[in-house]
Design an enzyme around this catalytic site. Structure first.
Site, short mmCIF file in Angstrom:
data_model
loop_
_atom_site.label_atom_id
_atom_site.label_comp_id
_atom_site.label_asym_id
_atom_site.label_seq_id
_atom_site.Cartn_x
_atom_site.Cartn_y
_atom_site.Cartn_z
NE ARG A 125 -24.10 33.62 32.13
CZ ARG A 125 -23.35 33.85 31.67
NH1 ARG A 125 -22.27 34.37 31.12
NH2 ARG A 125 -23.50 34.38 30.51
CG HIS A 128 -22.54 37.37 30.30
ND1 HIS A 128 -23.27 37.66 31.47
CD2 HIS A 128 -23.91 37.58 29.75
CE1 HIS A 128 -24.18 37.07 31.96
NE2 HIS A 128 -24.95 37.04 30.88
CG HIS A 130 -27.30 38.61 26.82
ND1 HIS A 130 -28.46 39.30 27.33
CD2 HIS A 130 -26.36 37.62 27.79
CE1 HIS A 130 -28.49 39.21 28.53
NE2 HIS A 130 -27.64 38.75 28.91
CD GLU A 134 -29.12 38.31 32.02
OE1 GLU A 134 -28.75 38.52 31.76
OE2 GLU A 134 -29.58 38.80 33.67
CG HIS A 173 -25.49 41.72 32.95
ND1 HIS A 173 -25.95 42.26 31.29
CD2 HIS A 173 -26.29 39.98 32.55
CE1 HIS A 173 -26.41 40.96 30.70
NE2 HIS A 173 -26.51 39.91 31.51
CD GLU A 196 -27.27 32.58 30.14
OE1 GLU A 196 -27.40 33.55 29.86
OE2 GLU A 196 -26.95 31.99 31.30
MN MN Z 1 -26.67 38.35 31.12
#
Ligand code: MN
Ligand code: MN
Length: 417
Positions: A125, A128, A130, A134, A173, A196
């Site tokens: 993943r 990124h 946000h 999280e 992360h 997402e």
């Molecule tokens: Mn994340």
């Protein structure tokens, strides 16, 4: 237990093999007889009013018996509080997949949203961040997670089943599946409208910055940047990383590692409460210092109940990990709704609304209770009534002294004790 599980499988298979027309002809109560003891006191065809002779969806009805045949205590309109991950869109990539349940799927879930994600061994993943925080729970396998803290210091660690992590808003992360078979995990974001699809991705950012600016920013030749991705990666396949210590040392550099632990090893600590009916592990900022999302990881044995209670400080977002159960949400003004839950379902209870979770299956019911609050808080009906003058309680509920005396005094969380 294996025999019980087999019986359950067989009865379900038997049930699914019956056509809806046949079920209708027999009176729909036969479904209850096949699917569980809860309905077994019902005689076939004894109640014409509840029959359902038109088109039916037997598999869906069997999985939702408390909607198909609501308990008589249910009444009025209560906003739907269940959404299965099984019917959310799966975003499939080389290297893994993700699917989300947000306020768009489950309208009542305003404060928290969830993502179920699978990464293959080596699947990433991508780097990124946000705007939402999280919180994560490892369901399967192993993963390597990385971030930098607000001082720019590196954090790299490996996590396994039942481990947690927490990344505050804006902290960049990544997550990568390790051998032999990658990982699957649940992410919980402290914003019901999170998606997402709307995160700041390294590849996406670079693809939308003029290349001459990127070259100037890094002090490198623009030609060296020619192979950078032209659009976001999100999830992609690469090689399984090398030894953890090496990644830590190189990423730490001259600054050294972050003093903050962004991961939490759940199973290194005893349960907060445990009795013959199950256990509860409460994890909030008291023990997991970096986290502003709190959690209870609950196991309820077959036939037992997570007692009648409510949360004064926050809405509850639930993820059902295994087993089968039902929950009634009492929503004031004589309204109440009961819904059934099983593996992969998301549930939601608004702040202060009373509820319980009962195991209706033959195996352990395991689920997450999540709260957008740095501290966990609940009040139980039993502690309320046992710490109120008994004459006053008796006058309300018309109970005798012996019954009042028998009620638990220190909230057991799961009953029977
Ligand atoms: Mn994340
Ligand atoms: Mn609760």
């Amino acid at each position: 237990m294996r025999d019980e599980a087999e019986k359950d499988t067989l009865s379900r298979r038997g049930f699914l093999g019956v056509s809806s027309a046949a079920l209708a002809a027999a009176g729909m109560r036969s479904m209850g007889d096949l699917a569980g003891p809860k309905q077994s006191d019902y005689k076939q065809g004894s109640d014409r009013s509840k029959s359902d002779p038109g088109p039916t969806n037997p598999a869906m009805d069997a999985a939702n018996l408390d909607s198909f045949n609501p308990p008589p205590t249910d009444a009025g309109g209560v906003q739907t509080f269940k959404y299965p991950f099984s019917i959310s869109h799966k975003r499939l990539h080389e290297g893994g997949w993700s699917r989300e349940v947000t306020q768009r799927e489950l309208a009542v879930s305003k404060t928290l949203a969830g993502v179920d994600m699978r990464l293959t061994a080596g699947g990433v993943r991508e780097l990124h961040w946000h705007t939402a925080a999280e919180w994560a729970f490892m369901l399967y396998g192993t993963a390597r997670i990385t971030c930098i803290d607000a001082d720019g210091k590196s954090f790299v660690t490996d996590v396994k089943e039942s481990d947690l992590w927490f990344f505050p808003p804006g902290i960049p992360h990544s997550i990568q599946g390790l051998g032999p078979d990658g990982c699957e995990f649940i992410l919980v974001f402290d914003d019901g409208n999170f998606s997402e699809y709307e995160t700041v991705l390294l590849s996406d950012w670079m693809a939308h910055t003029p290349p001459e600016v990127v070259a100037k920013n890094f002090g490198v030749n623009q030609k060296a940047l020619a192979n950078m991705p032209k659009k976001e990666l999100f999830i992609f396949q690469t090689d399984v990383p090398g030894p953890l210590e090496q990644d830590r040392r190189v990423a730490g550099g001259a600054l050294g590692p972050s003093p903050i632990d962004f991961a939490f090893r759940t199973m290194q600590f005893p349960p907060t409460k445990s009795n013959k009916s199950g256990e509860v592990r409460i994890i909030d900022a008291k023990s997991f210092k970096v986290s502003t999302t709190s959690a209870a990881i609950v196991t309820v044995k077959p036939g037992a109940v997570r007692e009648l209670h409510w949360h004064p400080n926050a809405d509850e977002w639930q993820y059902f990990i295994s087993g089968k159960g039902r929950m009634t949400v009492f929503a004031t003004g004589g309204r109440a709704r009961t819904m059934d839950f099983e593996t992969g379902d998301v549930g939601y209870v608004q702040k202060t609304l009373p509820h319980y979770v009962e195991n209706t299956g033959t195996t352990d019911l395991k689920f997450l209770e999540m709260f957008k609050s740095s501290y966990y808080q609940d009040l139980a009906l039993s502690e309320w009534l046992s710490h109120t003058p008994p004459e006053l309680v008796a006058a309300h509920l018309h109970l005798d002294k012996a019954t009042l005396d028998a009620m638990p005094r220190e909230k057991p969380l799961i009953m029977p004790e």
